[in-house]
Write a protein that holds these residues in place. Structure first.
Motif, PDB file in Angstrom:
ATOM      1  N   TYR A  20       0.852  -1.086  -0.065  1.00 61.02           N
ATOM      2  CA  TYR A  20      -0.114   0.014  -0.013  1.00 61.02           C
ATOM      3  C   TYR A  20       0.735   1.257   0.084  1.00 61.02           C
ATOM      4  CZ  TYR A  20      -4.207  -2.581   0.486  1.00 61.02           C
ATOM      5  OH  TYR A  20      -4.994  -3.650   0.100  1.00 61.02           O
ATOM      6  N   VAL A  21       2.074   1.356   0.409  1.00 60.49           N
ATOM      7  CA  VAL A  21       2.808   2.304   0.516  1.00 60.49           C
ATOM      8  C   VAL A  21       3.501   2.549  -1.044  1.00 60.49           C
ATOM      9  CG1 VAL A  21       5.150   3.350   1.084  1.00 60.49           C
ATOM     10  CG2 VAL A  21       3.749   2.449   2.888  1.00 60.49           C
ATOM     11  N   ILE A  22       3.770   1.606  -1.877  1.00 64.43           N
ATOM     12  CA  ILE A  22       3.744   1.711  -3.118  1.00 64.43           C
ATOM     13  C   ILE A  22       3.106   2.313  -4.029  1.00 64.43           C
ATOM     14  CG2 ILE A  22       4.726   0.471  -5.136  1.00 64.43           C
ATOM     15  CD1 ILE A  22       6.299  -1.784  -3.236  1.00 64.43           C
ATOM     16  N   TRP A  23       1.692   1.676  -3.732  1.00 62.31           N
ATOM     17  CA  TRP A  23       0.286   2.279  -4.598  1.00 62.31           C
ATOM     18  C   TRP A  23       0.329   3.632  -3.970  1.00 62.31           C
ATOM     19  CZ3 TRP A  23      -2.496  -2.945  -3.328  1.00 62.31           C
ATOM     20  CH2 TRP A  23      -2.108  -3.980  -4.376  1.00 62.31           C
ATOM     21  N   VAL A  42       0.064   2.708 -20.622  1.00 62.40           N
ATOM     22  CA  VAL A  42      -0.609   1.598 -19.965  1.00 62.40           C
ATOM     23  C   VAL A  42      -0.204   0.104 -20.920  1.00 62.40           C
ATOM     24  CG1 VAL A  42      -2.714   0.413 -19.610  1.00 62.40           C
ATOM     25  CG2 VAL A  42      -2.393   2.708 -18.838  1.00 62.40           C
ATOM     26  N   GLY A  43      -0.118   0.511 -22.193  1.00 63.76           N
ATOM     27  CA  GLY A  43       0.443  -0.575 -23.276  1.00 63.76           C
ATOM     28  C   GLY A  43       1.757  -1.126 -22.891  1.00 63.76           C
ATOM     29  N   TRP A  44       2.745  -0.009 -22.583  1.00 62.55           N
ATOM     30  CA  TRP A  44       3.988  -0.305 -22.056  1.00 62.55           C
ATOM     31  C   TRP A  44       4.047  -1.294 -20.755  1.00 62.55           C
ATOM     32  CZ3 TRP A  44       7.328  -1.203 -25.528  1.00 62.55           C
ATOM     33  CH2 TRP A  44       7.787  -0.308 -26.764  1.00 62.55           C
ATOM     34  N   ARG A  45       3.328  -0.579 -19.909  1.00 67.58           N
ATOM     35  CA  ARG A  45       3.196  -1.156 -18.496  1.00 67.58           C
ATOM     36  C   ARG A  45       2.804  -2.655 -18.754  1.00 67.58           C
ATOM     37  NH1 ARG A  45      -0.738   1.040 -13.624  1.00 67.58           N
ATOM     38  NH2 ARG A  45      -0.085  -0.358 -12.250  1.00 67.58           N
ATOM     39  N   ILE A  46       1.916  -3.114 -19.483  1.00 63.86           N
ATOM     40  CA  ILE A  46       1.428  -4.409 -19.763  1.00 63.86           C
ATOM     41  C   ILE A  46       2.659  -5.249 -20.346  1.00 63.86           C
ATOM     42  CG2 ILE A  46      -0.106  -5.757 -21.059  1.00 63.86           C
ATOM     43  CD1 ILE A  46      -2.216  -3.897 -20.699  1.00 63.86           C
ATOM     44  N   LEU A  47       3.174  -4.723 -21.315  1.00 62.48           N
ATOM     45  CA  LEU A  47       4.445  -5.478 -21.796  1.00 62.48           C
ATOM     46  C   LEU A  47       5.417  -5.742 -20.971  1.00 62.48           C
ATOM     47  CD1 LEU A  47       4.188  -3.508 -25.446  1.00 62.48           C
ATOM     48  CD2 LEU A  47       3.194  -6.063 -24.723  1.00 62.48           C
ATOM     49  N   TRP A  48       5.773  -4.769 -20.064  1.00 63.85           N
ATOM     50  CA  TRP A  48       6.881  -4.846 -19.187  1.00 63.85           C
ATOM     51  C   TRP A  48       6.432  -5.638 -17.796  1.00 63.85           C
ATOM     52  CZ3 TRP A  48      11.546  -4.937 -20.917  1.00 63.85           C
ATOM     53  CH2 TRP A  48      11.837  -4.132 -22.189  1.00 63.85           C
ATOM     54  N   THR A  49       5.179  -5.582 -17.918  1.00 65.21           N
ATOM     55  CA  THR A  49       4.563  -6.557 -16.683  1.00 65.21           C
ATOM     56  C   THR A  49       4.874  -8.064 -16.883  1.00 65.21           C
ATOM     57  OG1 THR A  49       3.123  -4.969 -15.679  1.00 65.21           O
ATOM     58  CG2 THR A  49       2.687  -7.201 -14.998  1.00 65.21           C
ATOM     59  N   LEU A 221      10.343   0.623 -15.700  1.00 67.85           N
ATOM     60  CA  LEU A 221      10.161   0.520 -14.328  1.00 67.85           C
ATOM     61  C   LEU A 221       8.721   0.069 -13.897  1.00 67.85           C
ATOM     62  CD1 LEU A 221      11.232   0.612 -11.394  1.00 67.85           C
ATOM     63  CD2 LEU A 221      10.879   3.028 -11.530  1.00 67.85           C
ATOM     64  N   GLY A 222       7.576   0.618 -14.871  1.00 70.88           N
ATOM     65  CA  GLY A 222       6.044   0.372 -14.578  1.00 70.88           C
ATOM     66  C   GLY A 222       5.920  -1.102 -14.251  1.00 70.88           C
ATOM     67  N   GLY A 223       6.721  -1.976 -15.014  1.00 69.61           N
ATOM     68  CA  GLY A 223       6.349  -3.413 -14.868  1.00 69.61           C
ATOM     69  C   GLY A 223       6.731  -3.948 -13.531  1.00 69.61           C
ATOM     70  N   ALA A 224       7.568  -3.473 -12.902  1.00 67.46           N
ATOM     71  CA  ALA A 224       8.115  -3.901 -11.479  1.00 67.46           C
ATOM     72  C   ALA A 224       7.096  -3.235 -10.446  1.00 67.46           C
ATOM     73  CB  ALA A 224       9.444  -3.254 -11.275  1.00 67.46           C
ATOM     74  N   LEU A 230       1.396  -6.281  -6.040  1.00 68.11           N
ATOM     75  CA  LEU A 230       0.042  -7.168  -6.178  1.00 68.11           C
ATOM     76  C   LEU A 230       0.910  -8.481  -5.757  1.00 68.11           C
ATOM     77  CD1 LEU A 230      -1.196  -6.566  -9.799  1.00 68.11           C
ATOM     78  CD2 LEU A 230      -2.213  -6.482  -7.581  1.00 68.11           C
ATOM     79  N   LEU A 231       2.099  -8.874  -5.763  1.00 71.02           N
ATOM     80  CA  LEU A 231       2.749 -10.067  -5.003  1.00 71.02           C
ATOM     81  C   LEU A 231       2.789  -9.799  -3.557  1.00 71.02           C
ATOM     82  CD1 LEU A 231       4.040 -12.792  -5.305  1.00 71.02           C
ATOM     83  CD2 LEU A 231       6.196 -11.268  -5.407  1.00 71.02           C
ATOM     84  N   LEU A 232       3.365  -8.754  -3.021  1.00 72.06           N
ATOM     85  CA  LEU A 232       3.137  -8.394  -1.810  1.00 72.06           C
ATOM     86  C   LEU A 232       1.816  -8.490  -1.122  1.00 72.06           C
ATOM     87  CD1 LEU A 232       5.580  -5.397  -1.543  1.00 72.06           C
ATOM     88  CD2 LEU A 232       6.118  -7.624  -0.647  1.00 72.06           C
ATOM     89  N   PHE A 233       0.728  -8.238  -1.837  1.00 71.44           N
ATOM     90  CA  PHE A 233      -0.748  -7.935  -1.498  1.00 71.44           C
ATOM     91  C   PHE A 233      -1.205  -9.325  -1.308  1.00 71.44           C
ATOM     92  CE2 PHE A 233      -5.122  -8.345  -2.426  1.00 71.44           C
ATOM     93  CZ  PHE A 233      -5.637  -7.395  -1.699  1.00 71.44           C
ATOM     94  N   ALA A 234      -0.623 -10.390  -2.142  1.00 72.49           N
ATOM     95  CA  ALA A 234      -1.015 -11.744  -2.349  1.00 72.49           C
ATOM     96  C   ALA A 234      -0.495 -12.271  -0.976  1.00 72.49           C
ATOM     97  CB  ALA A 234      -0.521 -12.246  -3.510  1.00 72.49           C
ATOM     98  N   ILE A 235       0.728 -12.250  -0.397  1.00 74.17           N
ATOM     99  CA  ILE A 235       1.309 -12.379   0.596  1.00 74.17           C
ATOM    100  C   ILE A 235       0.547 -12.048   1.896  1.00 74.17           C
ATOM    101  CG2 ILE A 235       3.347 -12.625   1.884  1.00 74.17           C
ATOM    102  CD1 ILE A 235       5.088 -12.180  -0.501  1.00 74.17           C
ATOM    103  N   ALA A 236       0.400 -10.622   2.071  1.00 73.70           N
ATOM    104  CA  ALA A 236      -0.473 -10.279   3.015  1.00 73.70           C
ATOM    105  C   ALA A 236      -1.637 -10.745   3.329  1.00 73.70           C
ATOM    106  CB  ALA A 236      -0.579  -8.843   2.790  1.00 73.70           C
ATOM    107  N   ALA A 237      -2.476 -11.067   2.207  1.00 72.60           N
ATOM    108  CA  ALA A 237      -3.936 -11.669   2.233  1.00 72.60           C
ATOM    109  C   ALA A 237      -4.003 -12.902   2.587  1.00 72.60           C
ATOM    110  CB  ALA A 237      -4.348 -11.548   0.806  1.00 72.60           C
TER     111      ALA A 237
END
Length: 300
Positions: A20-23, A42-49, A221-224, A230-237
């Motif tokens: 949540y701090v990152i977001w 957003v297109g590049w964000r998807i491609l690098w994610t 950097l948008g990919g990271a 989202l990975l941190l959120f999954a761990i927290a959940a």
């Protein structure tokens, strides 16, 4: 509480705070790419994610989950719908920040937990306590105030809240982990994302990605910044009680709100101030009720 459970909760709390701090500080990153059109970014964000997700999935040995989901038509159809919703959410959020509508973006994610409550009640048969209904009603009053004084930005807040709320509802019903699910969503969106990137590359201004090394690195950097929270959120959940996670959820829009006041210098209109006050009170009531109910012993 034994040592193992205590360690898990500590790990979960750290992961949730990280996500949540990152977001919350994401608008500062968006300043680095503010010259990139929202659709292109957003297109590049998807491609690098996508490649980053594939690497993490392989490291976490989740490839069997990924293959199982890809082979299930119902899962793929639901993930196609969720992918469309998250793409809409990203485009509207990026555009809102670029246009200086930081408060509208922040408000959207204050409303989002309450949207989740309504969706759960209407579609999943979940029941609300009187205090939770009061919180929802107060939030509704706050949003209605925007109709009087900030109608031009209300659509931003509602689009963000409804798109992410519906996204969460769909993902809740899909039997696939957060990271494999994000990987498939990125895969499904990769073709239109590539089309968007090619379209902008063909314009007279050319692709933003190739304009300079610094801008290209910022876009990558948008990919990271998509995958890791989202990975941190999954761990927290998995490791935190819902009441605790719900409380931390309000951290991100609070950071965004402060950034709107300070870094972005956006004027706070009376209708927005009143709406935020209602949302904050509603959030406090809702979280307090969750917390108090979670601490009440269940009769055997």
């Amino acid at each position: 509480m034994d040592t193992t459970e205590s360690d898990q909760r500590r790990s979960g709390l750290t992961s949730a705070l990280g996500a949540y701090v990152i977001w919350g500080f994401l608008p500062l990153y968006l300043l680095l790419v503010r010259e990139v059109p929202a659709f292109e970014f957003v297109g590049w964000r998807i491609l690098w994610t996508l490649p980053l997700c594939l690497v993490i999935v392989a490291v976490r040995k989740q490839l069997p989950q990924l293959r199982a989901a890809l082979a299930t038509p119902k899962v793929m159809m639901l993930l196609l719908t969720s992918a469309t919703l998250i793409a809409i959410n990203w485009v509207v959020y990026v555009w809102a920040i670029q246009q200086g509508n930081v408060y509208a973006a922040s408000l959207g994610y204050y409303i989002n937990p309450l949207v989740n409550v309504l969706l759960g009640t209407l579609l999943l048969g979940e029941r609300l306590s009187r205090a939770q209904w009061a919180a929802v009603a107060l939030a509704g009053i706050g949003v209605s105030m925007l109709l009087a004084g900030a109608l031009t930005t209300l659509w931003i807040s509602l689009t963000l809240a409804l798109s992410f709320g519906t996204y969460g509802l769909i993902r809740k019903q899909v039997d696939v982990g957060a990271l494999p699910g994000l990987t498939i969503e990125s895969l499904l969106l990769s073709l239109p994302a590539a089309g968007v990137a090619i379209y902008y590359a063909g314009l007279p201004a050319g692709s933003s990605f190739t304009q300079s090394f610094g801008l290209g690195a910022a876009i990558m950097l948008g990919g990271a910044l998509t995958a890791f929270p989202l990975l941190l959120f999954a761990i927290a959940a998995r490791k935190l009680p819902y009441s605790t996670l719900g409380f931390i959820q309000f951290l991100a829009p609070s950071i965004v709100f402060v950034l709107g006041l300070t870094v972005f210098g956006e004027e706070l209109k009376w209708a927005q101030a009143a709406c935020f006050a209602c949302i904050w009170i509603a959030a406090a009531i809702f979280v307090w009720d969750l917390w108090s109910r979670s601490r009440t012993p269940v009769a055997s």
